[in-house]
Motif scaffolding. Structure first.
Motif, PDB file in Angstrom:
ATOM      1  N   THR A 117      47.196  33.583  58.675  1.00 35.30           N
ATOM      2  CA  THR A 117      46.232  32.985  58.391  1.00 35.30           C
ATOM      3  C   THR A 117      47.158  32.353  57.953  1.00 35.30           C
ATOM      4  OG1 THR A 117      46.469  34.494  56.390  1.00 35.30           O
ATOM      5  CG2 THR A 117      46.549  32.384  55.566  1.00 35.30           C
ATOM      6  N   LYS A 118      48.013  31.784  58.145  1.00 34.18           N
ATOM      7  CA  LYS A 118      49.171  30.137  58.738  1.00 34.18           C
ATOM      8  C   LYS A 118      48.145  29.203  59.886  1.00 34.18           C
ATOM      9  CE  LYS A 118      53.453  30.608  56.777  1.00 34.18           C
ATOM     10  NZ  LYS A 118      54.850  29.986  56.414  1.00 34.18           N
ATOM     11  N   GLN A 119      48.596  30.322  61.042  1.00 34.33           N
ATOM     12  CA  GLN A 119      47.912  29.962  62.188  1.00 34.33           C
ATOM     13  C   GLN A 119      46.215  29.869  62.413  1.00 34.33           C
ATOM     14  OE1 GLN A 119      48.308  32.954  65.061  1.00 34.33           O
ATOM     15  NE2 GLN A 119      47.429  31.693  66.945  1.00 34.33           N
ATOM     16  N   GLU A 120      45.676  30.220  61.327  1.00 31.43           N
ATOM     17  CA  GLU A 120      44.017  30.307  60.971  1.00 31.43           C
ATOM     18  C   GLU A 120      43.778  28.765  60.196  1.00 31.43           C
ATOM     19  OE1 GLU A 120      42.123  33.451  59.107  1.00 31.43           O
ATOM     20  OE2 GLU A 120      42.409  34.621  61.011  1.00 31.43           O
ATOM     21  N   ILE A 121      45.103  28.722  59.218  1.00 28.41           N
ATOM     22  CA  ILE A 121      44.924  27.184  58.624  1.00 28.41           C
ATOM     23  C   ILE A 121      45.009  26.488  59.732  1.00 28.41           C
ATOM     24  CG2 ILE A 121      45.911  25.727  57.003  1.00 28.41           C
ATOM     25  CD1 ILE A 121      45.770  28.893  55.317  1.00 28.41           C
ATOM     26  N   LEU A 122      46.171  26.203  60.260  1.00 31.26           N
ATOM     27  CA  LEU A 122      46.360  25.036  61.062  1.00 31.26           C
ATOM     28  C   LEU A 122      45.087  24.780  62.092  1.00 31.26           C
ATOM     29  CD1 LEU A 122      48.759  23.329  61.535  1.00 31.26           C
ATOM     30  CD2 LEU A 122      49.919  25.062  62.486  1.00 31.26           C
ATOM     31  N   ASN A 172      42.192  25.596  62.175  1.00 27.47           N
ATOM     32  CA  ASN A 172      41.216  24.613  61.380  1.00 27.47           C
ATOM     33  C   ASN A 172      40.918  22.971  60.933  1.00 27.47           C
ATOM     34  OD1 ASN A 172      39.460  26.706  61.670  1.00 27.47           O
ATOM     35  ND2 ASN A 172      39.840  27.987  59.909  1.00 27.47           N
ATOM     36  N   PHE A 173      42.484  22.928  60.392  1.00 25.68           N
ATOM     37  CA  PHE A 173      42.983  21.863  60.069  1.00 25.68           C
ATOM     38  C   PHE A 173      42.939  20.433  61.841  1.00 25.68           C
ATOM     39  CE2 PHE A 173      46.306  17.987  59.674  1.00 25.68           C
ATOM     40  CZ  PHE A 173      45.246  17.312  59.002  1.00 25.68           C
ATOM     41  N   ALA A 174      43.532  21.123  62.041  1.00 30.59           N
ATOM     42  CA  ALA A 174      43.329  20.755  63.773  1.00 30.59           C
ATOM     43  C   ALA A 174      42.227  20.460  64.158  1.00 30.59           C
ATOM     44  CB  ALA A 174      44.679  21.065  65.038  1.00 30.59           C
ATOM     45  N   TYR A 175      41.343  20.786  64.154  1.00 34.99           N
ATOM     46  CA  TYR A 175      39.593  20.745  64.490  1.00 34.99           C
ATOM     47  C   TYR A 175      38.788  19.525  63.508  1.00 34.99           C
ATOM     48  CZ  TYR A 175      34.859  21.839  65.414  1.00 34.99           C
ATOM     49  OH  TYR A 175      34.085  21.399  65.587  1.00 34.99           O
ATOM     50  N   TYR A 176      39.425  19.739  62.675  1.00 39.64           N
ATOM     51  CA  TYR A 176      38.453  19.082  61.917  1.00 39.64           C
ATOM     52  C   TYR A 176      39.046  17.540  61.306  1.00 39.64           C
ATOM     53  CZ  TYR A 176      35.443  22.413  59.740  1.00 39.64           C
ATOM     54  OH  TYR A 176      34.561  23.601  59.774  1.00 39.64           O
ATOM     55  N   ILE A 177      40.459  17.213  61.235  1.00 36.72           N
ATOM     56  CA  ILE A 177      41.109  16.257  61.240  1.00 36.72           C
ATOM     57  C   ILE A 177      40.882  15.321  62.939  1.00 36.72           C
ATOM     58  CG2 ILE A 177      43.050  16.105  62.688  1.00 36.72           C
ATOM     59  CD1 ILE A 177      42.772  13.829  60.013  1.00 36.72           C
ATOM     60  N   ASN A 178      40.828  15.905  64.444  1.00 34.70           N
ATOM     61  CA  ASN A 178      40.255  16.065  65.314  1.00 34.70           C
ATOM     62  C   ASN A 178      38.353  14.880  65.623  1.00 34.70           C
ATOM     63  OD1 ASN A 178      42.303  15.184  66.714  1.00 34.70           O
ATOM     64  ND2 ASN A 178      42.274  17.125  67.008  1.00 34.70           N
ATOM     65  N   GLN A 179      37.378  15.907  64.854  1.00 35.55           N
ATOM     66  CA  GLN A 179      36.391  16.032  64.411  1.00 35.55           C
ATOM     67  C   GLN A 179      35.950  14.739  63.846  1.00 35.55           C
ATOM     68  OE1 GLN A 179      33.879  17.158  66.014  1.00 35.55           O
ATOM     69  NE2 GLN A 179      34.846  18.284  67.188  1.00 35.55           N
ATOM     70  N   VAL A 180      37.005  14.329  62.785  1.00 35.84           N
ATOM     71  CA  VAL A 180      36.414  13.459  61.835  1.00 35.84           C
ATOM     72  C   VAL A 180      37.156  12.422  62.113  1.00 35.84           C
ATOM     73  CG1 VAL A 180      37.259  12.522  59.215  1.00 35.84           C
ATOM     74  CG2 VAL A 180      36.460  14.962  59.434  1.00 35.84           C
ATOM     75  N   HIS A 181      37.867  11.937  62.784  1.00 32.96           N
ATOM     76  CA  HIS A 181      38.315  10.714  63.589  1.00 32.96           C
ATOM     77  C   HIS A 181      37.514  10.806  64.363  1.00 32.96           C
ATOM     78  CE1 HIS A 181      40.915   7.366  64.291  1.00 32.96           C
ATOM     79  NE2 HIS A 181      40.998   8.167  65.224  1.00 32.96           N
ATOM     80  N   PHE A 182      37.159  11.327  65.364  1.00 35.51           N
ATOM     81  CA  PHE A 182      36.349  10.545  66.352  1.00 35.51           C
ATOM     82  C   PHE A 182      35.312  10.863  66.928  1.00 35.51           C
ATOM     83  CE2 PHE A 182      40.781  12.223  68.159  1.00 35.51           C
ATOM     84  CZ  PHE A 182      41.460  10.677  68.882  1.00 35.51           C
ATOM     85  N   CYS A 183      34.344  11.774  65.385  1.00 39.42           N
ATOM     86  CA  CYS A 183      32.367  11.999  65.867  1.00 39.42           C
ATOM     87  C   CYS A 183      32.916  12.133  63.608  1.00 39.42           C
ATOM     88  CB  CYS A 183      32.461  13.063  66.444  1.00 39.42           C
ATOM     89  SG  CYS A 183      33.266  13.846  67.743  1.00 39.42           S
ATOM     90  N   ASP A 184      31.624  11.250  63.377  1.00 38.49           N
ATOM     91  CA  ASP A 184      32.085  10.752  62.482  1.00 38.49           C
ATOM     92  C   ASP A 184      30.590  11.666  61.284  1.00 38.49           C
ATOM     93  OD1 ASP A 184      33.354   8.856  61.779  1.00 38.49           O
ATOM     94  OD2 ASP A 184      32.407   7.138  63.157  1.00 38.49           O
ATOM     95  N   THR A 185      29.965  12.135  62.219  1.00 34.04           N
ATOM     96  CA  THR A 185      29.595  13.495  62.216  1.00 34.04           C
ATOM     97  C   THR A 185      29.686  14.659  61.291  1.00 34.04           C
ATOM     98  OG1 THR A 185      29.052  14.623  63.945  1.00 34.04           O
ATOM     99  CG2 THR A 185      27.754  13.078  63.348  1.00 34.04           C
ATOM    100  N   VAL A 186      30.952  14.953  60.884  1.00 33.63           N
ATOM    101  CA  VAL A 186      31.530  16.018  60.594  1.00 33.63           C
ATOM    102  C   VAL A 186      32.258  16.133  58.739  1.00 33.63           C
ATOM    103  CG1 VAL A 186      33.757  17.340  60.531  1.00 33.63           C
ATOM    104  CG2 VAL A 186      32.393  16.440  62.420  1.00 33.63           C
ATOM    105  N   ASP A 187      31.679  17.146  58.410  1.00 33.96           N
ATOM    106  CA  ASP A 187      31.618  16.900  57.238  1.00 33.96           C
ATOM    107  C   ASP A 187      33.036  16.249  56.695  1.00 33.96           C
ATOM    108  OD1 ASP A 187      31.378  16.693  54.331  1.00 33.96           O
ATOM    109  OD2 ASP A 187      30.886  18.940  53.949  1.00 33.96           O
ATOM    110  N   GLU A 188      33.238  15.799  55.174  1.00 34.70           N
ATOM    111  CA  GLU A 188      35.364  15.840  55.442  1.00 34.70           C
ATOM    112  C   GLU A 188      36.054  16.261  54.180  1.00 34.70           C
ATOM    113  OE1 GLU A 188      37.244  11.865  55.007  1.00 34.70           O
ATOM    114  OE2 GLU A 188      35.837  10.656  56.229  1.00 34.70           O
TER     115      GLU A 188
END
Length: 120
Positions: free
Chosen positions: A44-49, A51-67
């Protein structure tokens, strides 16, 4: 007298022969349950980590991702991990002048969090 002693010794050995496998089974099942809980918690911890890493990079570099997804996993990080709040807030606010600084801070945070996962 010898018959009573032989009967007593035989009864004790029979009782031990019956009780020993039961006791071993109970102890093994408790141990397996603890190991399974650790595996589930680590997964569970690994999946959360991840997904967080994926979304933080997506939000920072691609503004199309839902925050909302980012904040969902950011909130889950608070439940499962202990980390540097100042660094975390700095990353979430994303007020970086250079992308390199952002990447270094994200790497530092992810490294702190990854150390808290109990890998088997």
């Amino acid at each position: 007298m010898t018959t009573d002693l032989n009967l007593t010794i035989t009864s004790i050995i029979a009782l031990c022969a019956i009780a020993s496998p039961c006791l071993v089974t109970i102890l093994n099942n408790r141990h397996n349950l603890k190991i399974r809980r650790l595996e589930i918690n680590s997964k569970t911890k690994q999946e959360i980590l991840e997904n967080f890493a994926y979304y933080i990079n997506q939000v920072h570099f691609c503004d199309t991702v839902d925050e909302l997804e980012l904040h969902k996993y950011a909130n889950l990080l608070h439940i499962y991990f202990a980390f540097d709040e100042m660094l975390f807030e700095k990353i979430l606010n994303r007020d970086y002048q250079f992308d390199v600084d952002f990447r270094l801070d994200v790497a530092k945070l992810l490294n702190q969090l990854a150390k808290q996962i109990n890998y088997k």
